[in-house]
Design an enzyme around this catalytic site. Structure first.
Site, PDB file in Angstrom:
ATOM      1  N   HIS A 197     -45.517 -35.542  57.693  1.00 40.11           N
ATOM      2  CA  HIS A 197     -45.344 -34.111  58.004  1.00 40.11           C
ATOM      3  C   HIS A 197     -46.303 -33.739  59.137  1.00 40.11           C
ATOM      4  CE1 HIS A 197     -42.507 -32.970  54.835  1.00 40.11           C
ATOM      5  NE2 HIS A 197     -43.094 -33.911  54.131  1.00 40.11           N
ATOM      6  N   HIS A 218     -42.393 -41.396  54.399  1.00 41.14           N
ATOM      7  CA  HIS A 218     -40.958 -41.319  54.752  1.00 41.14           C
ATOM      8  C   HIS A 218     -40.707 -41.342  56.263  1.00 41.14           C
ATOM      9  CE1 HIS A 218     -41.801 -37.000  54.922  1.00 41.14           C
ATOM     10  NE2 HIS A 218     -41.651 -36.808  53.612  1.00 41.14           N
ATOM     11  N   ASP A 250     -31.124 -43.476  51.796  1.00 39.24           N
ATOM     12  CA  ASP A 250     -29.995 -42.873  51.082  1.00 39.24           C
ATOM     13  C   ASP A 250     -28.805 -42.580  51.991  1.00 39.24           C
ATOM     14  OD1 ASP A 250     -31.024 -40.777  52.561  1.00 39.24           O
ATOM     15  OD2 ASP A 250     -31.218 -39.382  50.885  1.00 39.24           O
ATOM     16  N   GLY A 251     -28.931 -42.891  53.290  1.00 31.35           N
ATOM     17  CA  GLY A 251     -27.844 -42.624  54.216  1.00 31.35           C
ATOM     18  C   GLY A 251     -27.845 -41.224  54.787  1.00 31.35           C
ATOM     19  N   HIS A 253     -31.218 -39.331  55.072  1.00 28.27           N
ATOM     20  CA  HIS A 253     -32.518 -39.115  55.720  1.00 28.27           C
ATOM     21  C   HIS A 253     -32.667 -39.926  57.006  1.00 28.27           C
ATOM     22  CE1 HIS A 253     -33.629 -37.165  51.936  1.00 28.27           C
ATOM     23  NE2 HIS A 253     -34.694 -36.699  52.558  1.00 28.27           N
ATOM     24  N   ASP A 277     -38.333 -40.467  46.907  1.00 27.52           N
ATOM     25  CA  ASP A 277     -38.598 -39.044  47.150  1.00 27.52           C
ATOM     26  C   ASP A 277     -37.750 -38.196  46.199  1.00 27.52           C
ATOM     27  OD1 ASP A 277     -39.935 -36.951  48.384  1.00 27.52           O
ATOM     28  OD2 ASP A 277     -38.541 -36.783  50.043  1.00 27.52           O
ATOM     29  N   LEU A 310     -33.015 -30.815  54.451  1.00 28.05           N
ATOM     30  CA  LEU A 310     -33.161 -31.785  53.369  1.00 28.05           C
ATOM     31  C   LEU A 310     -34.416 -31.473  52.575  1.00 28.05           C
ATOM     32  CD1 LEU A 310     -32.213 -35.126  55.191  1.00 28.05           C
ATOM     33  CD2 LEU A 310     -30.938 -34.032  53.343  1.00 28.05           C
ATOM     34  N   ALA A 311     -34.295 -31.521  51.254  1.00 22.70           N
ATOM     35  CA  ALA A 311     -35.406 -31.175  50.368  1.00 22.70           C
ATOM     36  C   ALA A 311     -35.560 -32.263  49.308  1.00 22.70           C
ATOM     37  CB  ALA A 311     -35.173 -29.820  49.718  1.00 22.70           C
ATOM     38  N   GLY A 312     -36.312 -33.298  49.645  1.00 20.59           N
ATOM     39  CA  GLY A 312     -36.380 -34.430  48.743  1.00 20.59           C
ATOM     40  C   GLY A 312     -35.054 -35.161  48.733  1.00 20.59           C
TER      41      GLY A 312
END
Length: 383
Positions: A197, A218, A250-251, A253, A277, A310-312
């Site tokens: 971040h 990440h 996950d395709g 992110h 995540d 995206l949130a987690g």
């Protein structure tokens, strides 16, 4: 002497290499070793598996929730138990419950819960991951910008003290909000410092690694990108040999081509490893939940805020492994290392976790030919 359990009938992947027609011996929750079928000790209890692959249990260093529980919403002992239990059916036998950016009071409560979980020896609990609040507002992602702030000396003292009572402690920080001197202090206290971040330059990120940061959170997400004139945090993550790098596979992110390119570019010995995540949805049919007062909803395999951010992730570890194999083209053995051995190495837990060699915890996953999980053991106990 306690009984010896002998597992045979499946190919055994010990975390580095495969063993055919071999037997895994387990005693008192630990691996004794791998022997040939002719050398099974007498009077042991035999467990004959129906083919497939017996591999080390997965290690997840970034787990925000599971089983309908989010650590930020319920920073207590029962929540940690629920989260650890929710991920076990998906092969994750060890994890770091993760608290994202929140108030100092919530952070302190979560630390108290983590210390209680360590004392209670909660199955699967490895320690805590504090993701924030010392981040960059410019790369906030789903973190509440109103709660992001620089690290103070009181924050530093609190985190150092927490490490003394936790098995492991990881924290994601941005160099914009944490000085290199503070990073060095955290490293000296035995805390895994991960960069994330953050909108820093390549040079600033590299300096943070030299100061003591050991990982990147990440990869590609919520960080300065790889540019041809400014390589950013992504460039530093790939170029800096000492840095381990977490990845959400996950395709959504990260594009498979970007993952493949990063794998080809990553310098070691620091490795790229998988994280989920995961949020509270894992192991449930939950369709939405709230985080810091904002609604997050399930949307076709991903989790998003109302504006689409995206949130987690709505991801479990075995699904991440399948994605790496089928969509990225990584070998199964390497994908398994990315889910077990490499995160254990990153955390410094690889003496007993991430492999099935003598002295390791008997944390095991039995996979069939389609990469479906047939059975999971933690400490030699079938779950």
């Amino acid at each position: 002497m306690s009984q010896i359990d002998a597992y045979s009938g499946a190919t055994i992947f010990d975390g580095e290499q495969r063993h055919e027609n071999a037997v895994l011996l387990v005693q008192a929750g630990s691996v004794l070793g791998i022997v040939s079928e002719e050398n099974i000790p007498p009077d042991c209890t035999q467990h004959i598996l129906a083919g497939g692959l017996l591999a080390p249990g997965f290690v997840d260093l970034q787990v925000n929730g599971g089983g309908g529980v989010l650590l930020n919403d319920r920073p207590d002992l029962d929540a940690i138990k629920t989260i650890c239990a929710a991920h076990a059916p998906f092969g994750t036998t060890s994890l770091l419950p993760t608290l994202i950016t929140d108030t100092p009071a919530i952070r302190d409560t979560a630390i108290e819960a983590g210390i209680a979980a360590g004392k209670a020896a909660v199955p699967g609990f490895l320690g805590l991951h504090l993701e924030g609040p010392h981040l960059s507002v410019a790369r906030k992602g789903a973190h509440d910008p109103n709660l992001i702030r620089p690290m103070t000396e009181d924050d530093l003292a609190t985190i150092k003290l927490a490490r003394q009572s936790l098995p492991f402690l990881m924290t994601t920080i941005a160099p914009e909000s944490v000085t290199n001197a503070q990073i060095a202090t955290l490293k000296a206290a035995g805390i895994l410092v991960s960069l994330g971040h953050s909108d820093v330059s390549f040079e600033t990120a590299t300096a943070a690694a030299i100061a003591g940061a050991g990982a990147v959170t990440h990869l590609f997400n919520a960080m300065s990108p790889l540019g041809h004139r400014e390589p950013g945090l992504v460039g530093a993550a790939l170029r800096t040999e000492s840095l381990f790098v977490g990845l959400i596979a996950d395709g959504f992110h990260v594009h498979p081509a970007a993952i493949a390119t990063a794998l080809a570019a990553k310098r070691g010995p620091g490795r790229m490893f998988l994280v989920t995540d995961a949020m509270s949805t894992i192991g449930t049919d939950q369709q939405s939940f709230t985080l810091n007062g904002r609604t997050i909803r399930r949307d076709g395999g991903k989790l998003v805020l109302e504006d689409g951010t995206l949130a987690g992730a709505d991801l479990d570890m075995i699904s991440a492994i399948r994605f790496m194999v089928t969509s990225v083209g990584v070998t199964l053995d390497e994908a398994l290392r990315m889910a077990s051995l490499y995160p254990a190495m990153c955390l410094g837990a690889h003496t007993t976790l991430g492999h099935l060699k003598a002295g390791a915890a008997a944390d095991m996953v039995h996979l069939d030919q389609t990469l479906e999980i047939k059975s999971v053991w933690r400490g030699g106990q079938k779950l």
